[in-house]
Structures are given as C-alpha cells and as structure tokens.
Design a protein around this motif. Structure first.
Motif, PDB file in Angstrom:
ATOM      1  N   GLY A 173      89.422 -79.436  25.349  1.00 35.89           N
ATOM      2  CA  GLY A 173      90.700 -78.771  25.574  1.00 35.89           C
ATOM      3  C   GLY A 173      90.926 -77.530  24.736  1.00 35.89           C
ATOM      4  O   GLY A 173      90.030 -76.708  24.548  1.00 35.89           O
ATOM      5  N   PHE A 174      92.150 -77.420  24.216  1.00 32.16           N
ATOM      6  CA  PHE A 174      92.514 -76.235  23.450  1.00 32.16           C
ATOM      7  C   PHE A 174      91.662 -76.096  22.195  1.00 32.16           C
ATOM      8  O   PHE A 174      91.378 -74.977  21.757  1.00 32.16           O
ATOM      9  CB  PHE A 174      94.002 -76.262  23.070  1.00 32.16           C
ATOM     10  N   THR A 175      91.240 -77.210  21.605  1.00 28.45           N
ATOM     11  CA  THR A 175      90.413 -77.129  20.397  1.00 28.45           C
ATOM     12  C   THR A 175      89.164 -76.304  20.677  1.00 28.45           C
ATOM     13  O   THR A 175      88.790 -75.436  19.886  1.00 28.45           O
ATOM     14  CB  THR A 175      90.042 -78.534  19.893  1.00 28.45           C
ATOM     15  N   ARG A 176      88.532 -76.555  21.812  1.00 25.48           N
ATOM     16  CA  ARG A 176      87.336 -75.777  22.143  1.00 25.48           C
ATOM     17  C   ARG A 176      87.686 -74.311  22.372  1.00 25.48           C
ATOM     18  O   ARG A 176      86.980 -73.413  21.905  1.00 25.48           O
ATOM     19  CB  ARG A 176      86.630 -76.358  23.367  1.00 25.48           C
ATOM     20  N   ALA A 177      88.771 -74.049  23.086  1.00 27.76           N
ATOM     21  CA  ALA A 177      89.182 -72.659  23.322  1.00 27.76           C
ATOM     22  C   ALA A 177      89.438 -71.942  22.002  1.00 27.76           C
ATOM     23  O   ALA A 177      89.037 -70.776  21.817  1.00 27.76           O
ATOM     24  CB  ALA A 177      90.426 -72.619  24.205  1.00 27.76           C
ATOM     25  N   ALA A 178      90.082 -72.638  21.073  1.00 26.75           N
ATOM     26  CA  ALA A 178      90.371 -72.042  19.765  1.00 26.75           C
ATOM     27  C   ALA A 178      89.078 -71.755  19.004  1.00 26.75           C
ATOM     28  O   ALA A 178      88.903 -70.676  18.435  1.00 26.75           O
ATOM     29  CB  ALA A 178      91.273 -72.960  18.951  1.00 26.75           C
TER      30      ALA A 178
ATOM     31  N   ALA B 225     100.457 -71.413  19.625  1.00 26.62           N
ATOM     32  CA  ALA B 225      99.691 -72.579  19.170  1.00 26.62           C
ATOM     33  C   ALA B 225      98.990 -72.368  17.828  1.00 26.62           C
ATOM     34  O   ALA B 225      97.918 -72.917  17.593  1.00 26.62           O
ATOM     35  CB  ALA B 225      98.673 -72.969  20.239  1.00 26.62           C
ATOM     36  N   ALA B 226      99.610 -71.595  16.934  1.00 25.80           N
ATOM     37  CA  ALA B 226      98.977 -71.337  15.635  1.00 25.80           C
ATOM     38  C   ALA B 226      98.693 -72.637  14.886  1.00 25.80           C
ATOM     39  O   ALA B 226      97.632 -72.796  14.264  1.00 25.80           O
ATOM     40  CB  ALA B 226      99.858 -70.418  14.792  1.00 25.80           C
ATOM     41  N   ARG B 227      99.631 -73.574  14.930  1.00 21.59           N
ATOM     42  CA  ARG B 227      99.438 -74.852  14.233  1.00 21.59           C
ATOM     43  C   ARG B 227      98.257 -75.621  14.845  1.00 21.59           C
ATOM     44  O   ARG B 227      97.460 -76.226  14.141  1.00 21.59           O
ATOM     45  CB  ARG B 227     100.708 -75.678  14.299  1.00 21.59           C
ATOM     46  N   ALA B 228      98.130 -75.566  16.157  1.00 22.21           N
ATOM     47  CA  ALA B 228      97.009 -76.238  16.828  1.00 22.21           C
ATOM     48  C   ALA B 228      95.683 -75.584  16.462  1.00 22.21           C
ATOM     49  O   ALA B 228      94.655 -76.256  16.384  1.00 22.21           O
ATOM     50  CB  ALA B 228      97.219 -76.233  18.341  1.00 22.21           C
ATOM     51  N   VAL B 229      95.695 -74.269  16.232  1.00 23.86           N
ATOM     52  CA  VAL B 229      94.484 -73.593  15.767  1.00 23.86           C
ATOM     53  C   VAL B 229      94.098 -74.133  14.394  1.00 23.86           C
ATOM     54  O   VAL B 229      92.927 -74.389  14.110  1.00 23.86           O
ATOM     55  CB  VAL B 229      94.672 -72.060  15.722  1.00 23.86           C
ATOM     56  N   GLY B 230      95.094 -74.332  13.529  1.00 28.54           N
ATOM     57  CA  GLY B 230      94.817 -74.911  12.215  1.00 28.54           C
ATOM     58  C   GLY B 230      94.176 -76.278  12.331  1.00 28.54           C
ATOM     59  O   GLY B 230      93.218 -76.596  11.609  1.00 28.54           O
TER      60      GLY B 230
END
Length: 198
Positions: free
Chosen positions: A99-104, A131-136
């Motif tokens: 998901g977003f983790t891979r995109a980040a 989604a800055a926190r999710a990037v962290g």
C-alpha cells in the motif's frame, strides 16, 4: 531458488553496525542494521515470511541467484560506505511492504544522494499530500535501510528526527553523503541523552 528453498541470510559488518541481509528467490527481502541478538532478528523475519531463513554459508550451487544477490549487496554496501557509490542497483523483493508504505518508500528512493526531503515532501511525491505521519511510519518500519535511503527524510523544521532509535546513525549517513571526507563511525556516545519525539 525453487519454491521449496528457504530464504537465506548473511550478516555483513559496516560502520553503522552489523547489517542483516535476507534474500528470497525474488531478491533481497530485508537489509537493515541490527543491535540485538541475531536469533531474535531471524525469528521476527521468519514470522513475517512464514519461513525460517537459513545461513548462506554452504557453497553448493543450490541458490546461485541468492549468492549473486548477496555478493552484489555486500559489494555495493562497501562501495557506499567507502564514498564510492551514490545509488544502489539491487533486486528488492517488496513482499513485506504494501500500500502507501511502498509508495512512500519508492518516493524516498527518488531523493538524490546528499540531499534531504521532509516527511511532507515525500508524502506529496507519493501522491498523498496529508500523509506526512504515514511517511514517518513507513520510514520507521522499512525492511530496507541504507539501500532505500530513509535517512534522507527529515522533519519539516530541518531537524533529523529518529532513525530506529539511533539518530547518530542517521547523522553519520547524512554526513557521509554531504561531507567532503568520510565521517567517523557513530558510537552510542554520539546519541542525545534524551530521545527526541517523532
């Protein structure tokens, strides 16, 4: 490597500590420095992969692709720490990242050598501006350290932030890339006395 072949692992020394490299038939599934006991790391990865990695110390030709992946990883890591490599070209197996983790993390790979980007800038590059926190979280939980340069992601105010609880390692890697000469290897004494909040 056949479907029955287990993942394989090697431990490679580096200026930031021992680096655990685990491969599957699809490439490197994890590559990161570790502090604790090796068996704990292997158990954690075995739970994620649902297969127990075996040491890559036998010399039979059962897994030539794994041997090639290890040799490439070791060579490229050594070149990076010697200041002779700016980009990694390794086969990565992204099965533990979704998901977003891979995109980040893929957006992190686009941060040029020697430069930094904020968590918010990476979120924008990954297509989710708020989604800055999710990037962290993605940076903190990545199975790939160094080769996916999460150390280049910093706070919006320019401060470094954490790096797996080892901000001195993050500082070392940034100094390695930005400095005119190779920095001294980090030590625990380099860490701040009180960890900064995320």
């Amino acid at each position: 490597m056949t479907p029955e072949d287990p993942p394989r692992y090697r431990v490679h020394p580096s200026p930031i500590g021992d680096i655990l490299i685990v491969t599957t038939g699809d490439g490197i599934v994890t590559l990161h420095p570790f502090d604790g006991p090796l068996h704990s790391e292997i158990e954690r990865i075995a739970l994620q992969l649902r297969a127990v990695p075996v040491p890559d110390d036998d010399t039979d030709a059962a897994a030539p692709s794994a041997a090639d992946a290890f040799e490439s990883a070791v060579t490229q890591l050594d070149e990076y720490f010697d200041g002779d490599r700016e980009e990694f070209d390794l086969p990565l197996d992204w099965r533990l990242v979704r998901g977003f983790t891979r995109a980040a993390l893929e957006a992190v790979c686009d941060i040029p050598y020697g430069e930094t980007a904020s968590y918010g800038e990476v979120a924008i590059a990954a297509g989710t501006p708020r989604a800055a926190r999710a990037v962290g979280t993605a940076c903190a939980t990545t199975p790939f350290s160094v080769v996916v340069p999460v150390h280049r992601v910093i706070r919006a105010d320019g401060s470094l932030g954490e790096y797996g609880g080892r901000p001195e390692v993050k500082r070392f890697l940034i100094d390695l890339e930005q400095g005119p000469s190779l920095p001294a290897a980090p030590t625990a004494a380099d860490a701040p006395e009180t960890p900064a909040p995320h």
